[in-house]
Each structure stands twice: as C-alpha cells, then as structure tokens.
Design a protein around this motif. Sequence first.
Motif, PDB file in Angstrom:
ATOM      1  N   ASP A   6       0.853  -1.174   0.000  1.00  0.00           N
ATOM      2  CA  ASP A   6       0.000   0.000   0.000  1.00  0.00           C
ATOM      3  C   ASP A   6       0.894   1.231   0.000  1.00  0.00           C
ATOM      4  O   ASP A   6       1.738   1.393   0.886  1.00  0.00           O
ATOM      5  N   LEU A   7       0.712   2.065  -1.008  1.00  0.00           N
ATOM      6  CA  LEU A   7       1.485   3.299  -1.132  1.00  0.00           C
ATOM      7  C   LEU A   7       0.518   4.462  -1.000  1.00  0.00           C
ATOM      8  O   LEU A   7      -0.562   4.453  -1.591  1.00  0.00           O
ATOM      9  N   ALA A   8       0.911   5.463  -0.239  1.00  0.00           N
ATOM     10  CA  ALA A   8       0.051   6.624  -0.004  1.00  0.00           C
ATOM     11  C   ALA A   8       0.465   7.782  -0.894  1.00  0.00           C
ATOM     12  O   ALA A   8       1.658   8.063  -1.041  1.00  0.00           O
ATOM     13  N   GLY A   9      -0.511   8.446  -1.454  1.00  0.00           N
ATOM     14  CA  GLY A   9      -0.250   9.662  -2.209  1.00  0.00           C
ATOM     15  C   GLY A   9      -0.227  10.845  -1.261  1.00  0.00           C
ATOM     16  O   GLY A   9      -0.591  10.741  -0.083  1.00  0.00           O
ATOM     17  N   ALA A  10       0.203  11.995  -1.757  1.00  0.00           N
ATOM     18  CA  ALA A  10       0.225  13.214  -0.940  1.00  0.00           C
ATOM     19  C   ALA A  10      -1.180  13.588  -0.482  1.00  0.00           C
ATOM     20  O   ALA A  10      -1.358  14.203   0.568  1.00  0.00           O
ATOM     21  N   SER A  11      -2.187  13.164  -1.232  1.00  0.00           N
ATOM     22  CA  SER A  11      -3.581  13.453  -0.890  1.00  0.00           C
ATOM     23  C   SER A  11      -4.079  12.626   0.293  1.00  0.00           C
ATOM     24  O   SER A  11      -5.141  12.899   0.830  1.00  0.00           O
ATOM     25  N   GLY A  12      -3.314  11.597   0.653  1.00  0.00           N
ATOM     26  CA  GLY A  12      -3.743  10.674   1.700  1.00  0.00           C
ATOM     27  C   GLY A  12      -4.397   9.415   1.141  1.00  0.00           C
ATOM     28  O   GLY A  12      -4.618   8.456   1.865  1.00  0.00           O
ATOM     29  N   THR A  13      -4.694   9.419  -0.148  1.00  0.00           N
ATOM     30  CA  THR A  13      -5.264   8.233  -0.790  1.00  0.00           C
ATOM     31  C   THR A  13      -4.227   7.120  -0.791  1.00  0.00           C
ATOM     32  O   THR A  13      -3.054   7.354  -1.057  1.00  0.00           O
ATOM     33  N   ARG A  14      -4.688   5.904  -0.491  1.00  0.00           N
ATOM     34  CA  ARG A  14      -3.804   4.743  -0.487  1.00  0.00           C
ATOM     35  C   ARG A  14      -4.069   3.923  -1.748  1.00  0.00           C
ATOM     36  O   ARG A  14      -5.212   3.704  -2.127  1.00  0.00           O
ATOM     37  N   TYR A  15      -2.984   3.480  -2.367  1.00  0.00           N
ATOM     38  CA  TYR A  15      -3.050   2.697  -3.592  1.00  0.00           C
ATOM     39  C   TYR A  15      -2.368   1.359  -3.349  1.00  0.00           C
ATOM     40  O   TYR A  15      -1.263   1.322  -2.825  1.00  0.00           O
ATOM     41  N   ARG A  16      -3.018   0.266  -3.737  1.00  0.00           N
ATOM     42  CA  ARG A  16      -2.445  -1.067  -3.544  1.00  0.00           C
ATOM     43  C   ARG A  16      -1.727  -1.510  -4.813  1.00  0.00           C
ATOM     44  O   ARG A  16      -2.319  -1.639  -5.876  1.00  0.00           O
ATOM     45  N   TYR A  17      -0.437  -1.730  -4.690  1.00  0.00           N
ATOM     46  CA  TYR A  17       0.416  -2.188  -5.788  1.00  0.00           C
ATOM     47  C   TYR A  17       0.834  -3.624  -5.545  1.00  0.00           C
ATOM     48  O   TYR A  17       1.012  -4.036  -4.397  1.00  0.00           O
ATOM     49  N   CYS A  18       1.001  -4.358  -6.637  1.00  0.00           N
ATOM     50  CA  CYS A  18       1.410  -5.761  -6.557  1.00  0.00           C
ATOM     51  C   CYS A  18       2.777  -5.935  -7.197  1.00  0.00           C
ATOM     52  O   CYS A  18       3.088  -5.314  -8.216  1.00  0.00           O
ATOM     53  N   HIS A  19       3.558  -6.817  -6.599  1.00  0.00           N
ATOM     54  CA  HIS A  19       4.861  -7.171  -7.162  1.00  0.00           C
ATOM     55  C   HIS A  19       4.637  -7.839  -8.515  1.00  0.00           C
ATOM     56  O   HIS A  19       3.740  -8.659  -8.661  1.00  0.00           O
ATOM     57  N   LEU A  20       5.412  -7.468  -9.509  1.00  0.00           N
ATOM     58  CA  LEU A  20       5.248  -8.010 -10.852  1.00  0.00           C
ATOM     59  C   LEU A  20       6.315  -9.051 -11.136  1.00  0.00           C
ATOM     60  O   LEU A  20       7.511  -8.758 -11.031  1.00  0.00           O
ATOM     61  N   ASP A  21       5.893 -10.237 -11.486  1.00  0.00           N
ATOM     62  CA  ASP A  21       6.811 -11.267 -11.963  1.00  0.00           C
ATOM     63  C   ASP A  21       7.071 -10.940 -13.431  1.00  0.00           C
ATOM     64  O   ASP A  21       6.175 -11.074 -14.275  1.00  0.00           O
ATOM     65  N   GLU A  22       8.278 -10.494 -13.726  1.00  0.00           N
ATOM     66  CA  GLU A  22       8.602 -10.010 -15.072  1.00  0.00           C
ATOM     67  C   GLU A  22       8.487 -11.082 -16.153  1.00  0.00           C
ATOM     68  O   GLU A  22       8.414 -10.773 -17.333  1.00  0.00           O
TER      69      GLU A  22
END
Length: 103
Positions: A6-22
């Motif tokens: 979970d990465l947070a933007g400056a706005s406070g919104t949280r975004y869920r990112y997934c590890h990518l198997d290349e």
Amino acid sequence: MSRQFDLAGASGTRYRYCHLDENRFLPPAGANYVIAELTNQGATVVYAGETDNLASQTWRVDLEKARRKYAAATLLTRLNVTRAVREAERLDLVENYHPPLNG
C-alpha cells in the motif's frame, strides 16, 4: 515479504500495488507502476510511471535505468484503465515520495 504494498499519495489516498513477476503473462491494459527497493518495512519508491499497455513492456527501460543505481529495484504495478486516473495517481505518488528518478 508481502507481494502487495500500500502506497500513499500526498492526498492521503492509499493505492495497492502488486509485485510483478517479469516473466509471466502481462495483460494489455493500462497501468501505473512504481520501481522500488523492497524491505520487510515496505517499499522505497525510486520512480513512478504509467503506461497505456503493460504488456508492451515500455516500463523495462525505466527499470533497467533504475537498476543501474538501485541494484535491488523491482517493479510494482496497479491496473488503471483510464489515462486521467493513471496520471492523477502518478502525480499524487510523486508529490508524496519525491522519487529521485522522476527528476
């Protein structure tokens, strides 16, 4: 280590990112991506980008550049079909993390 971050933007919104198997199949969909160094404490974002087509692998250029300076850098992705949404999210993350490779 988690495969989701979970990465947070400056706005406070949280975004869920997934590890990518290349090496796995990538969907031909729009996506945001971050290049980060991962630890048990979380992700240190070194670049934030977006693409119209994850399968085209245009992100590889950014990943290779990042690995020259950050050997352990890896790619995290989040599917977002709409360009306006992707760009707003990318800017929100850049404003919060100030990734060094975003200039």
